[in-house]
Design a protein around this motif. Structure first.
Motif: not given
Length: 402
Positions: A318-337
């Protein structure tokens, strides 16, 4: 002639697990050869083999090519450790564990073996992986209906499943973690509320087993099934199913064979006397190398749990996945769920969109740059494991144009 290395000698890498939890994940990464070449985020499809699993397969093929079945008893003993390790992992009896070729086989044990009556029904969430849809839909000619419950933007809410239950509902069949959304259902509550209404729960556990703790003494799931080739880092064609002892005689064995009976190896004198455990569903010769390799990988999970507790692996994922979610958002990616709260409903699966690029295009560009992802749920699906470090996460995030 015996080969003790197949089952009696404790693997050296298990004695090298660090006592400091922060160091465990590098130890694990060192046992994942894939990390030398790829930032691998496709564990929810087909995972790379752990080194212990790969070593087991290599030893098997070497021995089988040189000695035929001379070491068969040693191999069989190693296979049996998969049953006992699974039982320890989820706190059930080894006799409740069946060794299966895939998740679908375990689902069919229940779907085909349950004593259905005309007019019965099964409750499913919409969007289930076909393995957890088709076996139930196949019951239509037996008068069994499938009631499909809509998801809420990828979420499977317990109250929606329970609201669909009526007096004819026998089973709720559900995935622990959605393969596309990554949503993790509130399993304890589902089981409790289903049982309060006299309804059984079948769990497609393939996207959660081994990662998130499951204690069947308190979370009394009736049946479950899972493969070893995803989060367990084992080979395809080897899995486990669990049939609780109280239900063993409820399910009819639709397929039986020489291995289904007591004293199975007394071939000339064998009688049709089914085993009194879940092994009665194991009809014949098994994928012995695959099951052995699965056991070798599962040992890593169980031993880390013994030393660092049952929550350590799930919390790291969960820690790794949450960090990836943050990095994706910071780069302008859109989280779908939206799987909030992530501590309760999150998983290692992160699905997202990249502006101006299709998921297939992003996946192809990822492969060109040493990053492995999938296309699921209308977006790019990354599934993060414990050994994925910051370097891996950055490689993926850097593919998203600012």
């Amino acid at each position: 002639m015996s080969d003790p290395s197949t089952h009696t000698t404790r693997p050296k890498h298990l004695d090298e697990i660090p006592k400091c939890l922060d160091d465990v994940w590098q130890w694990w990464r060192d046992l994942m050869p894939v990390s030398q070449q790829w930032a691998y985020f496709d564990h929810s499809a087909v995972a790379p083999l752990s080194d212990p699993a790969a070593q087991t397969l290599r030893r098997f093929t070497d021995m089988a090519s040189k000695s035929g079945d001379v070491h068969w008893l040693d191999w069989s003993a190693k296979v049996e450790t998969l049953r006992t390790l699974t039982a320890e992992l989820i706190c059930c009896e080894p006799e409740e564990v069946a060794l299966v070729p895939n998740t679908t086989a375990g689902i069919n044990f229940v779907a085909n073996g349950y004593p259905w009556q005309d007019g019965d029904n099964v409750v499913l969430p919409e969007g289930e992986f076909p393995s957890n849809r088709f076996p139930w839909l196949n019951l239509a000619d037996r008068g069994v209906a499938v009631k499909t419950v809509p998801r809420r933007d990828g979420r499977v809410e317990v109250e929606d499943l329970i609201a669909a239950v009526d007096k004819h509902t026998k089973i709720i069949a559900v995935s622990w973690v959605g393969y596309a959304s990554g949503f993790r259902i509130e399993l304890d509550r589902l089981v409790r509320e289903a049982h309060d209404r006299g309804v059984l729960v079948f769990l497609d556990a393939i996207q959660g087993l081994g990662i998130y703790p499951l204690d069947l003494r308190s979370c009394d799931v009736d049946f479950l099934s899972a493969d070893g080739h995803k989060w367990f880092l084992g080979p395809e064609g080897a899995g486990v199913a669990v049939i609780r002892r109280r239900h063993l005689n409820t399910l009819r064995c639709e397929n039986v064979g020489w291995a289904s009976v007591r004293n199975a190896h007394l071939f000339s004198g064998a009688t049709f006397d089914l085993r009194d455990d879940a092994g009665r569903f194991e009809t014949g010769s098994a994928n012995m190398p695959g099951l052995m390799a699965f056991a070798s990988s599962l040992e890593m999970f169980v031993e880390v749990g013994r030393i660092h507790g049952p929550n350590a692996i799930g919390e790291r994922v969960l820690e790794r996945a949450n960090r990836l979610r943050e990095m994706i958002s910071e780069r302008g990616g859109k989280l779908l769920f939206d799987n909030e709260p992530l501590s309760k409903h999150g998983s290692g699966i992160v699905t997202f969109e990249v502006p101006g690029e299709s998921p297939a295009e992003f996946r192809s560009r990822g492969l060109e740059n040493g990053v492995v992802v999938s296309c699921r749920g209308g977006g790019v699906r990354a599934s993060v494991h414990v050994y994925n470090d910051d370097t891996d996460l950055k490689k993926l995030a850097d593919l998203i144009p600012r």
